[in-house]
Design a protein around this motif. Structure first.
Motif, PDB file in Angstrom:
ATOM      1  N   SER A 254       0.968  -1.279  -0.030  1.00 19.03           N
ATOM      2  CA  SER A 254       0.144   0.079   0.079  1.00 19.03           C
ATOM      3  C   SER A 254       0.762   1.213   0.169  1.00 19.03           C
ATOM      4  CB  SER A 254      -0.948  -0.097   0.990  1.00 19.03           C
ATOM      5  OG  SER A 254      -0.770  -0.520   2.126  1.00 19.03           O
ATOM      6  N   ASP A 256       0.866   5.719   0.419  1.00 21.92           N
ATOM      7  CA  ASP A 256      -0.144   6.792   0.988  1.00 21.92           C
ATOM      8  C   ASP A 256      -0.505   7.645  -0.088  1.00 21.92           C
ATOM      9  OD1 ASP A 256       1.953   8.397   0.742  1.00 21.92           O
ATOM     10  OD2 ASP A 256       2.425   8.660   2.908  1.00 21.92           O
ATOM     11  N   TYR A 260       4.222   7.350  -0.886  1.00 21.80           N
ATOM     12  CA  TYR A 260       5.137   6.632  -0.069  1.00 21.80           C
ATOM     13  C   TYR A 260       4.722   5.388   0.235  1.00 21.80           C
ATOM     14  CZ  TYR A 260       7.700  11.091   0.604  1.00 21.80           C
ATOM     15  OH  TYR A 260       8.411  12.434   0.508  1.00 21.80           O
ATOM     16  N   GLN A 262       3.956   2.297   2.416  1.00 26.76           N
ATOM     17  CA  GLN A 262       3.352   2.278   3.922  1.00 26.76           C
ATOM     18  C   GLN A 262       3.927   0.957   4.566  1.00 26.76           C
ATOM     19  OE1 GLN A 262      -0.903   3.053   3.611  1.00 26.76           O
ATOM     20  NE2 GLN A 262      -0.178   4.634   4.759  1.00 26.76           N
ATOM     21  N   THR A 269       6.279  -4.239   4.662  1.00 26.51           N
ATOM     22  CA  THR A 269       5.081  -3.869   4.186  1.00 26.51           C
ATOM     23  C   THR A 269       4.155  -5.123   4.172  1.00 26.51           C
ATOM     24  OG1 THR A 269       5.500  -5.147   1.758  1.00 26.51           O
ATOM     25  CG2 THR A 269       6.495  -2.716   1.993  1.00 26.51           C
ATOM     26  N   SER A 281      10.121   5.680   1.724  1.00 25.40           N
ATOM     27  CA  SER A 281       8.821   5.018   2.829  1.00 25.40           C
ATOM     28  C   SER A 281       8.584   5.995   3.749  1.00 25.40           C
ATOM     29  CB  SER A 281       9.745   3.643   3.555  1.00 25.40           C
ATOM     30  OG  SER A 281      10.829   3.973   4.028  1.00 25.40           O
TER      31      SER A 281
END
Ligand SMILES: Cc1cc2nc3c(=O)[nH]c(=O)nc-3n(C[C@H](O)[C@H](O)[C@H](O)COP(=O)(O)OP(=O)(O)OC[C@H]3O[C@@H](n4cnc5c(N)ncnc54)[C@H](O)[C@@H]3O)c2cc1C
Length: 315
Positions: A254, A256, A260, A262, A269, A281
């Protein structure tokens, strides 16, 4: 980077324990930790680390008078050569899941690894400006107030932006200087009413005309707006960054809103075996953060990988 002289037999195994993508501070630190955990490691790097763009950093630990970014990178590369890590100067085009891990494809060749550490970083969106590289080297153009606002405290500072991030950056810099001007690429229409109030209260200037050109003139930067020239000692560019998270996103990690990757507190991850560290990240783009993140990720990866016990003395 070239291949290390040390024995790379373990790293050349059919499937490495870990493939590290990216050879900036995060990738190099992660590879060093993993090699010291006696894991077989392949590091693949396209060679465009942001760290090499830093003329001199003054917040990197242990260097009272600062140190050039390229020197930090070279020292880490030298340290990595002490270990049997295979280093490939290549660009990873895509990463594929396999039953026992991952396969990294690099245009005509591939490497397989149980786990992957992505440390692919970000790239700053540059302004259109004459002599950009020289302006960066001379500190006339800057990208990161967290890194170096201390060095320009009290000077005449410009912020160049095309959205709300510019207002936030100008307010952030107000702590360091009373002489701040915000320059909006497309003009003041991109500044909302509330933001205008905040800028005015902080004593930050702006001009509603779009920016027509940016030039380096001697030891200053000049911006042209509606026939008017505005000068500043240094210009912070707040056009944002491109986050290199495509490989992670394509694997199902995923991202954001800013792109970046997540991850949890161990830098894992949601894709089993896929870890991240460094600028890709976290929004706090700093060498110390990149290295710390890599140390956390590498330690977690070592714990999660299958044990590979050293032979018993009796064997
Ligand atoms: C002008 C400037 C000044 C700065 N000053 C400071 C400072 O004073 N202090 C500080 O702490 N930080 C500073 N920074 C930030 C610092 O450079 C970064 O935080 C740091 O380099 C992040 O390290 P990283 O390893 O995450 O990413 P990077 O150093 O950017 O390395 C990422 C690497 O991954 C490679 N890569 C990307 N995609 C692929 C792919 N698909 N396949 C193979 N390789 C790939 C890239 O080519 C690159 O080599 C500054 C940055 C800039 C631009």
């Amino acid at each position: 980077m070239s291949e290390p002289g040390a024995d790379a037999t373990r790293a050349r195994a059919a499937r490495a324990d870990v493939a590290v993508v990216g050879g900036g501070p995060a990738g190099l630190m992660g590879a060093i930790y993993l090699a010291r955990f006696r894991r077989s490691v392949v590091l693949v790097d396209a060679g465009h680390s942001r760290v090499a763009r830093i003329p001199r950093t003054h917040n990197y630990p242990g260097f009272a008078r600062g140190v050039a970014g390229a020197e930090v990178r070279d020292a880490l590369r030298t340290q990595l050569r002490e270990y049997p890590v295979q280093v490939l100067d290549r660009f990873v085009q895509f990463v594929q899941r396999e039953p026992e891990g991952f396969r990294l494809h690099m245009g005509g060749s591939s490497v397989a690894a149980r786990f992957v550490l992505l440390a692919t970083g970000v790239t700053d969106v540059p302004p259109v400006m004459t002599h950009l590289r020289a302006a960066l080297d001379e500190g006339l153009l800057r990208f990161c107030p967290v890194c170096d606002a201390y060095e320009v405290a009290g000077r005449s500072i410009g912020v160049y932006a095309d959205g709300p991030a510019g207002v936030a950056e100008a307010l952030y810099l107000r702590h360091f200087s009373a002489d701040i001007t915000l320059f909006m690429a497309r003009g003041g229409a991109d500044i909302g009413e509330r933001e205008r109030g905040e800028l005015a209260r902080a004593g930050i200037r702006w001009n509603d005309m779009p920016v027509e050109a940016i030039r380096r003139v001697g030891e200053r930067v000049v911006l042209f707006q509606g026939g008017v020239r505005a000068y500043c000692d240094t210009l912070y560019c707040a056009l944002g960054v491109t986050v290199h998270s495509e490989l992670a996103g394509n694997l199902g990690a995923s991202l954001d809103g800013a792109g970046y990757v997540q991850a949890d507190a161990h830098h894992a991850t949601r894709v089993p075996g896929l870890y991240v560290a460094g600028d890709v990240s976290v929004g706090l783009n700093q060498i110390a953060v990149a290295m710390g993140g890599a140390a956390i990720a590498a330690s977690a990866m070592h714990r999660a990988l299958p044990d590979s016990w050293a032979p018993h003395p009796a064997e």
